[in-house]
Design a protein around this motif. Sequence first.
Motif, mmCIF file in Angstrom:
data_model
loop_
_atom_site.group_PDB
_atom_site.id
_atom_site.type_symbol
_atom_site.label_atom_id
_atom_site.label_comp_id
_atom_site.label_asym_id
_atom_site.label_seq_id
_atom_site.Cartn_x
_atom_site.Cartn_y
_atom_site.Cartn_z
ATOM 1 N N LEU A 58 7.863 11.469 -11.072
ATOM 2 C CA LEU A 58 7.188 10.528 -10.153
ATOM 3 C C LEU A 58 7.595 10.820 -8.711
ATOM 4 N N GLY A 59 6.616 11.097 -7.874
ATOM 5 C CA GLY A 59 6.913 11.555 -6.511
ATOM 6 C C GLY A 59 7.247 13.031 -6.577
ATOM 7 N N CYS A 60 6.421 13.777 -7.320
ATOM 8 C CA CYS A 60 6.734 15.189 -7.644
ATOM 9 C C CYS A 60 6.599 16.107 -6.441
ATOM 10 N N THR B 43 12.687 10.954 -10.918
ATOM 11 C CA THR B 43 12.139 10.788 -9.574
ATOM 12 C C THR B 43 13.175 11.318 -8.582
ATOM 13 N N LYS B 44 12.756 12.314 -7.803
ATOM 14 C CA LYS B 44 13.700 12.993 -6.894
ATOM 15 C C LYS B 44 13.287 12.805 -5.449
ATOM 16 N N ALA B 45 14.162 12.229 -4.663
ATOM 17 C CA ALA B 45 13.963 12.094 -3.206
ATOM 18 C C ALA B 45 12.657 11.387 -2.862
ATOM 19 N N PHE C 272 17.776 24.805 2.460
ATOM 20 C CA PHE C 272 19.056 24.164 2.085
ATOM 21 C C PHE C 272 19.097 23.695 0.636
ATOM 22 N N ARG C 273 17.982 23.950 -0.127
ATOM 23 C CA ARG C 273 17.967 23.557 -1.537
ATOM 24 C C ARG C 273 17.654 24.776 -2.406
ATOM 25 N N ASP C 274 18.202 24.790 -3.612
ATOM 26 C CA ASP C 274 17.842 25.803 -4.599
ATOM 27 C C ASP C 274 17.218 25.024 -5.761
ATOM 28 N N ALA D 150 -1.347 9.408 -7.887
ATOM 29 C CA ALA D 150 -1.006 7.986 -8.087
ATOM 30 C C ALA D 150 0.435 7.833 -7.627
ATOM 31 N N GLY D 151 0.962 6.611 -7.726
ATOM 32 C CA GLY D 151 2.328 6.404 -7.256
ATOM 33 C C GLY D 151 3.107 5.464 -8.156
ATOM 34 N N PHE D 152 4.297 5.089 -7.693
ATOM 35 C CA PHE D 152 5.182 4.203 -8.464
ATOM 36 C C PHE D 152 4.472 2.904 -8.846
ATOM 37 N N LEU D 153 3.607 2.422 -7.965
ATOM 38 C CA LEU D 153 2.993 1.103 -8.184
ATOM 39 C C LEU D 153 1.588 1.197 -8.757
ATOM 40 N N VAL E 198 3.313 13.314 -10.749
ATOM 41 C CA VAL E 198 2.550 12.219 -10.129
ATOM 42 C C VAL E 198 2.982 12.085 -8.672
ATOM 43 N N ASP E 199 2.023 12.008 -7.767
ATOM 44 C CA ASP E 199 2.358 11.842 -6.349
ATOM 45 C C ASP E 199 1.178 11.189 -5.630
ATOM 46 N N VAL E 200 1.484 10.484 -4.541
ATOM 47 C CA VAL E 200 0.423 9.810 -3.778
ATOM 48 C C VAL E 200 -0.255 10.743 -2.775
ATOM 49 N N ASP F 255 5.459 11.702 7.058
ATOM 50 C CA ASP F 255 4.099 11.572 6.523
ATOM 51 C C ASP F 255 3.769 12.758 5.605
ATOM 52 N N TYR F 256 3.917 12.545 4.306
ATOM 53 C CA TYR F 256 3.660 13.625 3.347
ATOM 54 C C TYR F 256 2.175 13.792 3.036
ATOM 55 N N SER F 257 1.340 12.929 3.634
ATOM 56 C CA SER F 257 -0.105 13.144 3.447
ATOM 57 C C SER F 257 -0.592 14.219 4.428
ATOM 58 N N ASN G 118 4.511 23.273 4.973
ATOM 59 C CA ASN G 118 5.852 23.737 5.368
ATOM 60 C C ASN G 118 6.956 23.266 4.442
ATOM 61 N N TYR G 119 6.636 22.351 3.547
ATOM 62 C CA TYR G 119 7.680 21.647 2.792
ATOM 63 C C TYR G 119 8.642 22.611 2.076
ATOM 64 N N ASP G 120 8.082 23.536 1.309
ATOM 65 C CA ASP G 120 8.961 24.421 0.531
ATOM 66 C C ASP G 120 9.801 25.321 1.440
ATOM 67 N N ASP H 285 0.851 -1.199 0.000
ATOM 68 C CA ASP H 285 0.000 0.000 0.000
ATOM 69 C C ASP H 285 0.884 1.246 0.000
ATOM 70 N N GLU H 286 1.086 1.804 -1.199
ATOM 71 C CA GLU H 286 2.002 2.945 -1.308
ATOM 72 C C GLU H 286 1.369 4.242 -0.817
ATOM 73 N N TYR H 287 0.104 4.208 -0.437
ATOM 74 C CA TYR H 287 -0.554 5.420 0.074
ATOM 75 C C TYR H 287 -0.412 5.550 1.592
#
Length: 241
Positions: free
Chosen positions: A59-61, A124-126, A32-34, A107-110, A80-82, A15-17, A24-26, A7-9
Amino acid sequence: MSNWIYDEYKHCGVDYSSVGNADNYDNRHTAFRDYKKEFYDMLEFLGLKDIGKLSMIDLGCGTGASTIIAAEHFKHVYGVDVSDAMLLQAKNKVCNKTKNNIEFIKAGFLTYEHKDEPVDLLITKAAFHHLPDFWKQIALLRMNKMIKAGGSLYIFDIVFHFNPCEYKEKISEWISDFEKNAGAELRKEVEIHIRDEYSTFGWILDGMLERAGFSIKKCRSGDEFITEYHCIKEKEVGFLF
Ligand SMILES: C[S@@+](CC[C@H](N)C(=O)[O-])C[C@H]1O[C@@H](n2cnc3c(N)ncnc32)[C@H](O)[C@@H]1O
């Protein structure tokens, strides 16, 4: 769906859901990222020509760190992201833009079923470390189907290249260095990453890529942890979605 399908969700580790984490993510990551620099470094690493004619899947955007910039250059981009919460952040960023060459799909990888023509580039990044190894192999077979013959796969993730006997020193040292660059809050996130998520060894990922019909054109890792792969789809695999 069979009971034994992963279950990829359900979100292992961070927990990115969670709406709070997505909001807060950005802020957390741009400390520390550009995103722009990362994107143009990736393009240089890949060395693709005429990108205005190319299509791309991310994938996993997440919040669209790469997807949004990619849409300025690529012909068509699929993000695409779950996580609904992460996708909402990404969609909010394109609201005011006139370009309509970007699609976001939950959706996700699976589970993602790419209905259009296979793409020239899948990135697919991180995100790939969210799958346990068995399911990484299945995801790579699925990616093979989404990419056209001779097309590219770019993976950016934490992949281990050190001698496994030295794991304690290597991981402690890397986490301390990470904290110096990114701060104490992000230290907690990488501790969760190592403990609860599924980063793997380079030699395991290399074997999986080969079994999924890819050759590794380039692999770069400055610190034995953060790693980029440029792979080429060499052959179709006998696999149905
Ligand atoms: C650390 S974020 C990376 C986001 C973005 N790629 C970036 O560079 O900032 C990880 C993302 O992977 C997503 N994710 C986790 N498991 C996934 C899966 N099985 N399929 C697709 N995305 C997944 C999460 O929802 C989250 O948005």
